[in-house]
Design a protein around this motif. Sequence first.
Motif, PDB file in Angstrom:
ATOM      1  N   TYR A   1      -4.460   2.754  -0.400  1.00 28.21           N
ATOM      2  CA  TYR A   1      -5.499   1.775  -0.268  1.00 28.21           C
ATOM      3  C   TYR A   1      -6.857   2.357  -0.736  1.00 28.21           C
TER       4      TYR A   1
ATOM      5  N   TYR B   1       0.278  -2.766   5.236  1.00 28.70           N
ATOM      6  CA  TYR B   1      -0.597  -1.446   5.593  1.00 28.70           C
ATOM      7  C   TYR B   1      -0.302  -1.105   6.768  1.00 28.70           C
TER       8      TYR B   1
ATOM      9  N   THR C   1       0.942  -1.136   0.077  1.00 26.22           N
ATOM     10  CA  THR C   1      -0.211  -0.114  -0.049  1.00 26.22           C
ATOM     11  C   THR C   1       0.854   1.250   0.082  1.00 26.22           C
TER      12      THR C   1
ATOM     13  N   PRO D   1      -4.270  -6.218  -0.529  1.00 21.39           N
ATOM     14  CA  PRO D   1      -3.324  -4.841   0.155  1.00 21.39           C
ATOM     15  C   PRO D   1      -2.491  -5.475   1.145  1.00 21.39           C
TER      16      PRO D   1
END
Length: 255
Positions: A200, A189, A154, A186
């Motif tokens: 995102y 993060y 991300t 993703p």
Amino acid sequence: MKIWTVANQKGGVGKTTTTVTLGGILAQKNQRVLLIDTDPHASLSYYFGIDSEALTKSTYDIFVDDGPITKDRVLDCLCPTKLDTLFVLPATMNLATLDRKLGAKSGMGLVLTKALNAVADEFDYVLIDCPPVLGVLMVNALAACHRILVPVQTEFLALKGLDRMMHTLEIMSKSLNKMFDALIVPTMYDKRVNAAKEAYAALKSDYGEATWKSTIPVDTRFREASQAQTPISIYAPRSRGAYAYTKLLLELETL
């Protein structure tokens, strides 16, 4: 037998971590799991303590040995792990020569498909870890699979790499005459970082339903688990990373 390919043409986005972690969780559920390392760097193999330079048989031999691809031939190349139901088809640096040696040879895009057909009754799940390069190995992994997982860090540079990967899937879909079921995952993060939140949000905006609605968080336990040569679901089962991948697997099994 379900076959999932983990691919992205950008390195360092969590492909090997995704392959190992999902494989580990499945094995803990007593599923018979095969992890295939098609990256010449052999990160997946090294994760489980397999020294690629000491191997006598590997993924490479599936491609270059003459003769029919039989069950015994494939099983002879596998390495066991600490988990009774988890096996690895390891990689070696020789894989880097396959495009030069075999790229123009007819039928080379279906070698993995034939190998997996030969061992279809031996495994419940197969996860294929791809190199970040479109070539014979990625083509084989895409041709063989039922689903594609595309881990994406991300951050915005990784999103640019994702554009290239999704374009590749469009091209390969036409070439193989096959519709791909792809899910963007993703990864890495960090909810404390605005850039990660923005990346995102951009993923969800640009790719919609193709993007998983949750994320794999930054978690130092991933690094510790790799040093221990153990999937995080076993090394640190209560960690954020283990929880996130368990959640991802539950969704994959219901799709």
